[in-house]
Design an enzyme around this catalytic site. Structure first.
Site, PDB file in Angstrom:
ATOM      1  N   ASP A   1      -4.594   0.187   0.595  1.00  0.00           N
ATOM      2  CA  ASP A   1      -4.785   0.334   2.031  1.00  0.00           C
ATOM      3  C   ASP A   1      -5.198  -1.017   2.619  1.00  0.00           C
ATOM      4  O   ASP A   1      -6.223  -1.575   2.221  1.00  0.00           O
ATOM      5  CB  ASP A   1      -5.863   1.395   2.263  1.00  0.00           C
ATOM      6  CG  ASP A   1      -6.131   1.599   3.733  1.00  0.00           C
ATOM      7  OD1 ASP A   1      -5.155   1.735   4.474  1.00  0.00           O
ATOM      8  OD2 ASP A   1      -7.302   1.588   4.147  1.00  0.00           O
TER       9      ASP A   1
ATOM     10  N   ASP B   1      -5.958   8.655   6.437  1.00  0.00           N
ATOM     11  CA  ASP B   1      -4.807   8.045   7.113  1.00  0.00           C
ATOM     12  C   ASP B   1      -3.830   9.129   7.561  1.00  0.00           C
ATOM     13  O   ASP B   1      -3.333   9.108   8.680  1.00  0.00           O
ATOM     14  CB  ASP B   1      -4.082   7.067   6.173  1.00  0.00           C
ATOM     15  CG  ASP B   1      -4.856   5.773   6.011  1.00  0.00           C
ATOM     16  OD1 ASP B   1      -5.981   5.708   6.532  1.00  0.00           O
ATOM     17  OD2 ASP B   1      -4.346   4.844   5.365  1.00  0.00           O
TER      18      ASP B   1
ATOM     19  N   THR C   1      -1.851  -0.557   8.802  1.00  0.00           N
ATOM     20  CA  THR C   1      -2.701  -1.747   8.763  1.00  0.00           C
ATOM     21  C   THR C   1      -2.012  -2.921   8.074  1.00  0.00           C
ATOM     22  O   THR C   1      -2.144  -4.059   8.514  1.00  0.00           O
ATOM     23  CB  THR C   1      -4.023  -1.429   8.038  1.00  0.00           C
ATOM     24  OG1 THR C   1      -3.715  -0.685   6.868  1.00  0.00           O
ATOM     25  CG2 THR C   1      -4.928  -0.626   8.909  1.00  0.00           C
ATOM     26  N   THR C   2      -1.287  -2.629   6.991  1.00  0.00           N
ATOM     27  CA  THR C   2      -0.617  -3.718   6.275  1.00  0.00           C
ATOM     28  C   THR C   2       0.483  -4.302   7.159  1.00  0.00           C
ATOM     29  O   THR C   2       0.588  -5.524   7.302  1.00  0.00           O
ATOM     30  CB  THR C   2      -0.003  -3.201   4.959  1.00  0.00           C
ATOM     31  OG1 THR C   2      -0.954  -2.361   4.326  1.00  0.00           O
ATOM     32  CG2 THR C   2       0.373  -4.322   4.042  1.00  0.00           C
TER      33      THR C   2
END
Ligand code: ADP
Length: 550
Positions: free
Chosen positions: A66, A403, A99-100
């Protein structure tokens, strides 16, 4: 490699003393720092991305892929790189996923902008071009690429949850966990005063219990507390519950250390002792007098008080987690009370501090005794009890579930989805390339770079899946180009939903394949990446104040 280069770079030392770095040099430094951060995350993007093992200075291990978790555990000191870290944290807070991708996109935008500036395009022009590109991309995405959730039904929600889980530890069991996450979110549906439907993620309580396998996790309606009633003699079911949430000790009141009282009669000592017990009992009676029949406290409850509760037919639970009580208070309309003293110094307990629920019950579920608060008045609640072999697994499962819950929430609240697997990014890239050529100004160059930067997502996805990224992305671009050049009703328009099938190394219709993501999360990542890139691009001077000379 980039990291070592940066550490060895003598210019990095300039941050330690009083110094000034300007122009191209500071931009290069910022770009390099951001590239370093994004290179760390790159290999963890997508369903076949790899994990990172992070060991902190006391030896605690976290295994995750994550983006937000990785970055929050790294000790990033470079000011520009810290902006990327906060970007990921913000994305995690607001959207819960992506997020990545947002970090990769921001650093690619920045790198390409820096190249343009080197070629004598003013940063302001680049920023203007980027902003226009982002605005056009969001419009195109909302108008052409998104599909309404009602059209696709409940399956769509399950697929959105599956896509979010696909890169996490739950991927192997996504057919089990995705419906669980959807049910948990649907159970907390609440309509606010303005008539809007809300799905608060915090109303879903995730409990972790060691042992058994992941597939033996389950969901219950109501807020589950991992506690039991304070006494065997107490009721274990209270209907029409009036709940007092306390953050105080209901133990015998004792005088503070160091208090000296001189007495000359042993009876006075007895009287002091009796009074000490009486104070807590008085408090308790004040609470019970308001009609409270469920008392939850974060601290202890004295045996003397337990008797009082049993006689009053109330249920009392001690040593609850404060965070749980905060959430129960919010869901039931209660106030978390930490002291009974009012402004005048008198001790009172107002009936308005109570919260309401249809039922509070202690139940044996699987082999655990849990307290369930059902039918909470203000916000509905649900709970998921996760089972897993060890702490690392449970923590990573919780992150993955969080998530997925956030993504289901976004989908339910915004009501539209877009195909994943690089479909959106490629479609936008083709659209922006064409759009750039319609402009006769310098911004054209920045828009074309924006279009190219978007391709970093499908390229990285294919690369991580050990597929030929050049081939696949070229094929994908050809499909999207054909789709966008076709007239509105042409069947070729369906090619617009084509993205990567990473397992087979093919290009497929990801909308039908169920690789879906909420439109709002894609829009948010584009906007956040743009904000981060432009705010770094605007910097052309870095001045470090020298430490004061003694
Ligand atoms: P992030 O932290 O950005 O969410 P992830 O590692 O979760 O990163 O990867 C998300 C990316 O993986 C998205 O671009 C999404 O479209 C893609 N993706 C997820 N599942 C699949 C799948 N089954 N097939 C192809 N792409 C997928």
């Amino acid at each position: 490699m980039a990291a070592t280069m940066y550490q060895r770079d003598p210019r990095a030392g300039l941050f330690l003393g009083g110094s000034r770095v300007s122009g191209a040099e500071i931009r290069d430094q910022n770009v390099m720092a951001c590239q370093t951060v994004s290179n760390i995350l790159k290999s963890s993007l997508g369903p076949v991305g790899l994990d990172k093992m992070l060991v902190d200075n006391v030896g605690d291990v976290t295994i995750t892929n994550d983006g937000a978790t990785i970055l929050s555990l790294l000790e990033v000191t470079h000011p520009a790189a810290r902006i990327l870290v906060s970007l990921a944290t913000q994305q995690d807070k607001e959207v819960g996923d992506g997020t990545t991708s947002v970090v990769l996109l921001a650093s690619e935008l920045l790198r390409r902008a820096n190249e343009l500036v080197r070629n004598k395009i003013h940063p302001t022009t680049v920023i203007a071009g980027y902003r226009l590109a982002c605005k056009e991309a969001c419009r195109f995405m909302a108008e052409q690429l998104s599909t309404k959730v009602d059209k696709l039904g409940r399956d769509c929600l399950v697929n959105v949850a599956k896509t979010s889980m696909s890169s996490k530890i739950l991927a192997a069991d996504d057919d089990f966990f995705a419906p669980l996450a959807v049910d948990a979110m649907l159970a907390v549906k609440t309509v606010n005063a303005r008539g809007e439907k809300k799905y608060p993620v915090k109303a879903v309580n995730v409990l972790k219990a060691h042992g058994k396998s992941a597939r033996e996790s389950f969901m219950v309606k109501g807020y589950a507390l991992n506690c039991t009633v304070a006494s065997q003699a107490m009721k274990t079911r209270v209907q029409n519950a009036k709940i007092a949430c306390l953050d105080m000790n209901l133990a015998k009141q004792r005088m503070h250390l160091g208090v000296h009282i001189t007495i000359d009669d042993p009876e006075q000592l007895e009287a002091i002792r009796a009074r000490e017990s009486e104070i807590t009992l008085e408090r308790l009676r004040k609470i019970l007098a308001t009609g409270a029949n469920v008392i939850l406290t974060t601290k202890g409850i004295d045996d003397l008080c337990l008797k009082e509760f049993v006689e009053a037919g109330a249920m009392a639970v001690r040593r609850c987690r404060k965070e749980d009580l905060r959430r129960i208070a919010k869901a039931t309309g209660a106030t978390l009370v930490s002291s009974l003293a009012n402004l005048d110094g008198e001790e009172t307990f107002e009936a308005t501090s109570l919260g309401f629920a249809d039922e509070v019950v202690q139940e044996r579920i699987s082999d655990d005794e849990l307290i369930l608060v059902k039918g909470t008045k203000i916000v509905n609640s649900s709970s998921i009890i996760l089972r897993g072999a060890n702490d690392y697994m449970l923590d990573e499962m919780e992150r993955a579930l969080h998530d997925a819950l956030s993504i289901v929430k976004r989908t339910l609240e915004s009501g539209s989805v877009v195909p994943g697997g690089g479909a959106v990014e490629t479609a936008l890239s083709i659209y922006l390339e064409n759009f750039a050529t319609t402009l006769g100004s310098r911004e054209q160059l920045a828009i074309a770079e924006f279009a190219n930067a978007l391709l970093t997502i499908p390229k990285t996805l294919a690369l991580n899946a050990a597929k030929d990224s050049t081939d696949l992305v070229a094929k994908l671009r050809a499909y999207h180009n054909a789709a966008q050049n076709a007239p509105q009703a042409d069947p070729k328009r369906i090619l617009m939903f084509y993205g990567l099938d990473l397992l087979n190394g093919e290009v497929i219709d990801n909308r039908s394949a169920g690789v879906l993501e909420p439109t709002i999360s894609k829009i948010k990542s584009l906007k956040s990446a743009l904000e981060a890139a432009t705010s770094l691009l605007r910097i052309d001077d870095s001045i470090t104040v020298a430490p004061e000379q003694k």
